[in-house]
Design a protein around this motif. Sequence first.
Motif, PDB file in Angstrom:
ATOM      1  N   LEU A 235       3.413  -4.372  -8.988  1.00 13.00           N
ATOM      2  CA  LEU A 235       2.945  -3.052  -8.569  1.00 13.00           C
ATOM      3  C   LEU A 235       2.182  -3.191  -7.263  1.00 13.00           C
ATOM      4  O   LEU A 235       1.296  -4.030  -7.136  1.00 13.00           O
ATOM      5  N   SER A 236       2.529  -2.356  -6.292  1.00 11.45           N
ATOM      6  CA  SER A 236       1.871  -2.394  -4.987  1.00 11.45           C
ATOM      7  C   SER A 236       1.569  -0.979  -4.526  1.00 11.45           C
ATOM      8  O   SER A 236       2.043   0.005  -5.121  1.00 11.45           O
ATOM      9  N   ASP A 237       0.791  -0.875  -3.452  1.00 10.32           N
ATOM     10  CA  ASP A 237       0.584   0.429  -2.834  1.00 10.32           C
ATOM     11  C   ASP A 237       1.746   0.720  -1.885  1.00 10.32           C
ATOM     12  O   ASP A 237       2.786   0.054  -1.935  1.00 10.32           O
ATOM     13  N   ASN A 238       1.575   1.693  -1.005  1.00 11.26           N
ATOM     14  CA  ASN A 238       2.658   2.103  -0.120  1.00 11.26           C
ATOM     15  C   ASN A 238       2.503   1.561   1.296  1.00 11.26           C
ATOM     16  O   ASN A 238       2.898   2.198   2.268  1.00 11.26           O
ATOM     17  N   GLY A 239       1.910   0.375   1.411  1.00 12.87           N
ATOM     18  CA  GLY A 239       1.805  -0.270   2.707  1.00 12.87           C
ATOM     19  C   GLY A 239       3.173  -0.596   3.285  1.00 12.87           C
ATOM     20  O   GLY A 239       4.164  -0.740   2.565  1.00 12.87           O
TER      21      GLY A 239
END
Length: 332
Positions: A235-239
Amino acid sequence: MSHANAALTPRARLRLAQLVVDRGWTYAAAAKMFMVAPRTAKKWADRYRIEGPGGMVDRSSRPKTCPNRTRPEVVRQIVRLRWRQRLGPVQIAGQLGMQASTVHAVLVRCRINRLSHIDRVTGEPLRRYEHPHPGSLIHVDVTKFGNIPDGGGHKFLSRQQSRANGIATALRTGERGKHYRPLIGTAFVHTVIDDHSRIAYAEICTDEKAATAIGVLQRAVAWFADHGVTIERVLSDNGSAYRSYAWRDACAELAISHKRTRPYRPQTNGKIERFHRTLADGWAYARLYESTEQRNAALPAWLHFYNHHRAHSAIGGRPPVTRLTNLPGHHT
């Protein structure tokens, strides 16, 4: 168990009642022996006649009805103001025209008397989740720390001394920024944390580009594999690095399913955001470092302490490594 001011214990009540019922003592005589009122002796004797020895135990003193209890519609108004505006008891009481103590009692009864139980952005109750086993989901992100000039930075030194250290460092490295200002640089710490165990992996890099993030992910997957953990999802952010095709292809090669958080919703990735705060307090700003290299050298030891020795409140006060039950050597 009898309360602290009780004149009779259940055993003494039974003895008093037996003297009256079984041996024919008068209420006054039995009460005088146990130093209570005759009315009390009669109460326990009557209860003994009806219920036997089982009637000698304490009963709940909770009233059957409470006519002065706060009305349900008022309770809903209090809860709504608490959730939506995160007001305290005094402010809520002022708006509703009631006592602050009453508002506080309602908040305690509804278990929202602490703002830490409520999401700061939405005002909704916190919904916490945890994946069932290590490797089911890992969180990835990047946090930034300013590099430290030779001799130390402004966190522990005066601004004047820190500025002088920055100038001296720029003279040594030749790095200058806009208007010829000393350019110290930034450390990009790529972090990976397992959702179930909270065990963490981190690397210090010079940028946050996709190629760098992919390299960190590949090394993190291998590191977790050495600890007996197989990564299934990330899971990651939207970088930009995590939205790139290269990142997508790298996840596919590693057989990892990639998910991103909802835009402008960092709470979804809250576990790693909280880890960044712990990282800053426990490592980056924990003490005076006289150079960036000295701080970088302290990271592996701090990570070992975090994973193997530091008690984690979210997993019952135990270190994260205790949740890795399949560590090599655990069952030999």
